[in-house]
Design a protein around this motif. Structure first.
Motif, PDB file in Angstrom:
ATOM      1  N   GLY A 101       7.769  -2.429  -1.972  1.00 42.71           N
ATOM      2  CA  GLY A 101       6.710  -2.921  -1.093  1.00 42.71           C
ATOM      3  C   GLY A 101       6.487  -4.405  -1.246  1.00 42.71           C
ATOM      4  O   GLY A 101       6.221  -5.109  -0.264  1.00 42.71           O
ATOM      5  N   LEU A 102       6.611  -4.904  -2.473  1.00 41.59           N
ATOM      6  CA  LEU A 102       6.408  -6.331  -2.728  1.00 41.59           C
ATOM      7  C   LEU A 102       7.455  -7.171  -2.021  1.00 41.59           C
ATOM      8  O   LEU A 102       7.142  -8.173  -1.361  1.00 41.59           O
ATOM      9  N   PHE A 103       8.706  -6.765  -2.129  1.00 43.13           N
ATOM     10  CA  PHE A 103       9.778  -7.509  -1.471  1.00 43.13           C
ATOM     11  C   PHE A 103       9.708  -7.357   0.044  1.00 43.13           C
ATOM     12  O   PHE A 103       9.920  -8.332   0.777  1.00 43.13           O
ATOM     13  N   ALA A 104       9.421  -6.146   0.523  1.00 41.31           N
ATOM     14  CA  ALA A 104       9.324  -5.939   1.969  1.00 41.31           C
ATOM     15  C   ALA A 104       8.189  -6.760   2.553  1.00 41.31           C
ATOM     16  O   ALA A 104       8.338  -7.404   3.601  1.00 41.31           O
ATOM     17  N   GLY A 105       7.033  -6.757   1.894  1.00 45.61           N
ATOM     18  CA  GLY A 105       5.907  -7.556   2.373  1.00 45.61           C
ATOM     19  C   GLY A 105       6.222  -9.040   2.379  1.00 45.61           C
ATOM     20  O   GLY A 105       5.829  -9.763   3.310  1.00 45.61           O
ATOM     21  N   SER A 106       6.940  -9.511   1.362  1.00 40.77           N
ATOM     22  CA  SER A 106       7.297 -10.930   1.303  1.00 40.77           C
ATOM     23  C   SER A 106       8.198 -11.319   2.472  1.00 40.77           C
ATOM     24  O   SER A 106       8.007 -12.372   3.094  1.00 40.77           O
ATOM     25  N   VAL A 107       9.165 -10.458   2.788  1.00 42.67           N
ATOM     26  CA  VAL A 107      10.063 -10.748   3.907  1.00 42.67           C
ATOM     27  C   VAL A 107       9.310 -10.718   5.234  1.00 42.67           C
ATOM     28  O   VAL A 107       9.507 -11.583   6.101  1.00 42.67           O
ATOM     29  N   LEU A 108       8.412  -9.735   5.384  1.00 43.03           N
ATOM     30  CA  LEU A 108       7.667  -9.595   6.639  1.00 43.03           C
ATOM     31  C   LEU A 108       6.668 -10.722   6.858  1.00 43.03           C
ATOM     32  O   LEU A 108       6.225 -10.945   7.983  1.00 43.03           O
TER      33      LEU A 108
ATOM     34  N   VAL B 131       3.819  -0.154 -13.885  1.00 45.89           N
ATOM     35  CA  VAL B 131       3.304  -0.156 -12.520  1.00 45.89           C
ATOM     36  C   VAL B 131       4.060  -1.130 -11.624  1.00 45.89           C
ATOM     37  O   VAL B 131       4.518  -0.763 -10.531  1.00 45.89           O
ATOM     38  N   LEU B 132       4.183  -2.370 -12.059  1.00 40.26           N
ATOM     39  CA  LEU B 132       4.801  -3.401 -11.221  1.00 40.26           C
ATOM     40  C   LEU B 132       6.197  -3.031 -10.740  1.00 40.26           C
ATOM     41  O   LEU B 132       6.494  -3.203  -9.550  1.00 40.26           O
ATOM     42  N   PRO B 133       7.098  -2.519 -11.601  1.00 40.77           N
ATOM     43  CA  PRO B 133       8.443  -2.168 -11.096  1.00 40.77           C
ATOM     44  C   PRO B 133       8.420  -1.131  -9.986  1.00 40.77           C
ATOM     45  O   PRO B 133       9.295  -1.129  -9.122  1.00 40.77           O
ATOM     46  N   GLN B 134       7.423  -0.238 -10.000  1.00 45.23           N
ATOM     47  CA  GLN B 134       7.359   0.787  -8.958  1.00 45.23           C
ATOM     48  C   GLN B 134       6.939   0.215  -7.605  1.00 45.23           C
ATOM     49  O   GLN B 134       7.166   0.854  -6.567  1.00 45.23           O
TER      50      GLN B 134
ATOM     51  N   TYR C 140       0.839  -1.207   0.000  1.00 46.02           N
ATOM     52  CA  TYR C 140       0.000   0.000   0.000  1.00 46.02           C
ATOM     53  C   TYR C 140       0.873   1.256   0.000  1.00 46.02           C
ATOM     54  O   TYR C 140       0.572   2.232  -0.707  1.00 46.02           O
ATOM     55  N   ALA C 141       1.938   1.249   0.791  1.00 50.07           N
ATOM     56  CA  ALA C 141       2.842   2.406   0.824  1.00 50.07           C
ATOM     57  C   ALA C 141       3.488   2.637  -0.534  1.00 50.07           C
ATOM     58  O   ALA C 141       3.676   3.789  -0.953  1.00 50.07           O
ATOM     59  N   SER C 142       3.828   1.565  -1.250  1.00 53.40           N
ATOM     60  CA  SER C 142       4.403   1.713  -2.590  1.00 53.40           C
ATOM     61  C   SER C 142       3.368   2.230  -3.583  1.00 53.40           C
ATOM     62  O   SER C 142       3.682   3.059  -4.442  1.00 53.40           O
ATOM     63  N   VAL C 143       2.145   1.738  -3.470  1.00 53.14           N
ATOM     64  CA  VAL C 143       1.085   2.177  -4.384  1.00 53.14           C
ATOM     65  C   VAL C 143       0.787   3.656  -4.176  1.00 53.14           C
ATOM     66  O   VAL C 143       0.505   4.399  -5.129  1.00 53.14           O
ATOM     67  N   GLU C 144       0.867   4.116  -2.931  1.00 51.65           N
ATOM     68  CA  GLU C 144       0.612   5.521  -2.633  1.00 51.65           C
ATOM     69  C   GLU C 144       1.623   6.433  -3.328  1.00 51.65           C
ATOM     70  O   GLU C 144       1.309   7.586  -3.628  1.00 51.65           O
ATOM     71  N   ARG C 145       2.825   5.918  -3.604  1.00 48.72           N
ATOM     72  CA  ARG C 145       3.871   6.726  -4.237  1.00 48.72           C
ATOM     73  C   ARG C 145       3.975   6.484  -5.741  1.00 48.72           C
ATOM     74  O   ARG C 145       4.928   6.948  -6.371  1.00 48.72           O
ATOM     75  N   LEU C 146       3.020   5.777  -6.313  1.00 51.86           N
ATOM     76  CA  LEU C 146       3.078   5.464  -7.737  1.00 51.86           C
ATOM     77  C   LEU C 146       2.990   6.725  -8.598  1.00 51.86           C
ATOM     78  O   LEU C 146       2.231   7.653  -8.286  1.00 51.86           O
TER      79      LEU C 146
ATOM     80  N   GLN D 159       1.542   8.743 -14.205  1.00 53.50           N
ATOM     81  CA  GLN D 159       1.831   9.285 -15.529  1.00 53.50           C
ATOM     82  C   GLN D 159       2.593   8.277 -16.387  1.00 53.50           C
ATOM     83  O   GLN D 159       2.473   8.300 -17.613  1.00 53.50           O
ATOM     84  N   LEU D 160       3.367   7.412 -15.744  1.00 50.65           N
ATOM     85  CA  LEU D 160       4.063   6.374 -16.502  1.00 50.65           C
ATOM     86  C   LEU D 160       3.075   5.410 -17.138  1.00 50.65           C
ATOM     87  O   LEU D 160       3.287   4.938 -18.262  1.00 50.65           O
ATOM     88  N   LEU D 161       1.993   5.105 -16.426  1.00 49.42           N
ATOM     89  CA  LEU D 161       0.970   4.227 -16.990  1.00 49.42           C
ATOM     90  C   LEU D 161       0.268   4.905 -18.159  1.00 49.42           C
ATOM     91  O   LEU D 161       0.018   4.263 -19.197  1.00 49.42           O
ATOM     92  N   GLU D 162      -0.024   6.189 -18.009  1.00 46.08           N
ATOM     93  CA  GLU D 162      -0.647   6.917 -19.107  1.00 46.08           C
ATOM     94  C   GLU D 162       0.277   6.983 -20.317  1.00 46.08           C
ATOM     95  O   GLU D 162      -0.173   6.858 -21.469  1.00 46.08           O
ATOM     96  N   ALA D 163       1.576   7.155 -20.056  1.00 40.33           N
ATOM     97  CA  ALA D 163       2.531   7.190 -21.161  1.00 40.33           C
ATOM     98  C   ALA D 163       2.596   5.837 -21.880  1.00 40.33           C
ATOM     99  O   ALA D 163       2.713   5.780 -23.107  1.00 40.33           O
TER     100      ALA D 163
END
Length: 286
Positions: free
Chosen positions: A208-215, A201-204, A172-178, A181-185
């Protein structure tokens, strides 16, 4: 103009600022870890006390098939819980981040933490037993009753339920910082929705994805309460073995060796995470 600080003044400033935190880490992290490491090199005495001789015999016992099976089962629980949490938590994080009532949804996500952990695990025990609510629901469709408790399925289900919020919040924290405009481009350049998501989107959301997996992965491997209550002896994880050594068996030396082994595996996981994420990996995790 103030005179340049002397070496003693600089040392005093460092001691005042870093000293309390360093003392805390020394007393409550470093010294207990060293004590556990020393205990792992000793032997169980006649009455369960720590005794000589020193050696690595406790670590050699880890190669016994029983302990290897427990470690493999712990690893399986950790991997499956992480994968299921990713499948459920990744889209949930996007849904919460884009929802107008996201504050309410975040509160509902964290609401179970206001209840004692043991109560939540016992609730799953009641739900999954033969006469429980889940089997009653399945019976209405002619599918029950099923043996849901005790089972590996019950342990995995409760583990995912317990640690899912730990996956959702970093994503969620990563999505908040997405940067949308890259998706629109990507759309403007003719990318299809799936390809645009994978490249824009996914690379951004990788931090969060890696942090969540570790946690999720690390505590899921080391948990013992869930397996103890919902596995009822049929599912034995490495956390259960450590509990048994320090409890019923009273083999503190071997229990310490199991603890050191688990700590080493956790540190290896964090090291690999930091390598995958680069220099900011552990900073984003914290």
């Amino acid at each position: 103009m103030n005179e340049a600080a002397t070496p003693w003044q600089r040392a005093f400033r460092v001691l005042v600022t870093v000293g309390p935190g360093g003392l805390w880490l020394l007393v409550f992290v470093l010294l207990p870890t060293l004590l556990v490491l020393m205990a792992s090199l000793l032997t169980r005495g006649p009455y369960g006390e720590l005794a000589g001789p020193w050696g690595f015999h406790n670590y050699a016992k880890l190669l016994h098939p029983v302990y290897l099976e427990a470690f493999a089962q712990s690893l399986l629980v950790g991997v499956l819980a992480t994968l299921i949490s990713a499948l459920l938590g990744y889209p949930l994080a996007f849904y919460i981040a884009r929802h107008p009532q996201r504050d309410l949804l975040l509160f509902l996500l964290l609401l179970p933490f206001l209840t004692n952990f043991l109560i939540r695990v016992y609730a799953w025990l009641v739900l999954l037993q033969r006469e429980g609510l889940v089997n009653a629901f399945l019976g209405a469709f002619g599918l029950g009753p099923l043996v849901l408790y005790p089972s590996f399925f019950a342990v995995l289900l409760a583990t995912v339920y317990t640690f899912l919020p730990f996956f959702v919040l970093p994503v969620y924290a990563s999505v908040e910082r997405l940067d949308w405009q890259l998706l629109e481009a990507a759309y403007d350049l003719g990318a299809r929705p799936v390809k645009a998501f994978l490249h824009a989107v996914l690379p951004q959301t990788y931090p969060g994805l890696f942090a969540g997996s570790v946690l999720v992965f690390i505590p899921a491997m080391g948990t013992f309460v869930v397996a103890d209550l919902l596995g009822a002896g049929r599912v034995v994880l490495i956390g259960n073995l450590i509990q048994q050594q320090f409890g019923i068996t009273r083999d503190w030396a071997f229990g310490a060796a199991l603890s050191v082994f688990l700590m080493g595996f956790v540190l290896l996981s964090l090291y690999l995470y930091a390598r995958l994420q680069g220099e900011r990996g552990l900073k984003d995790l914290v």
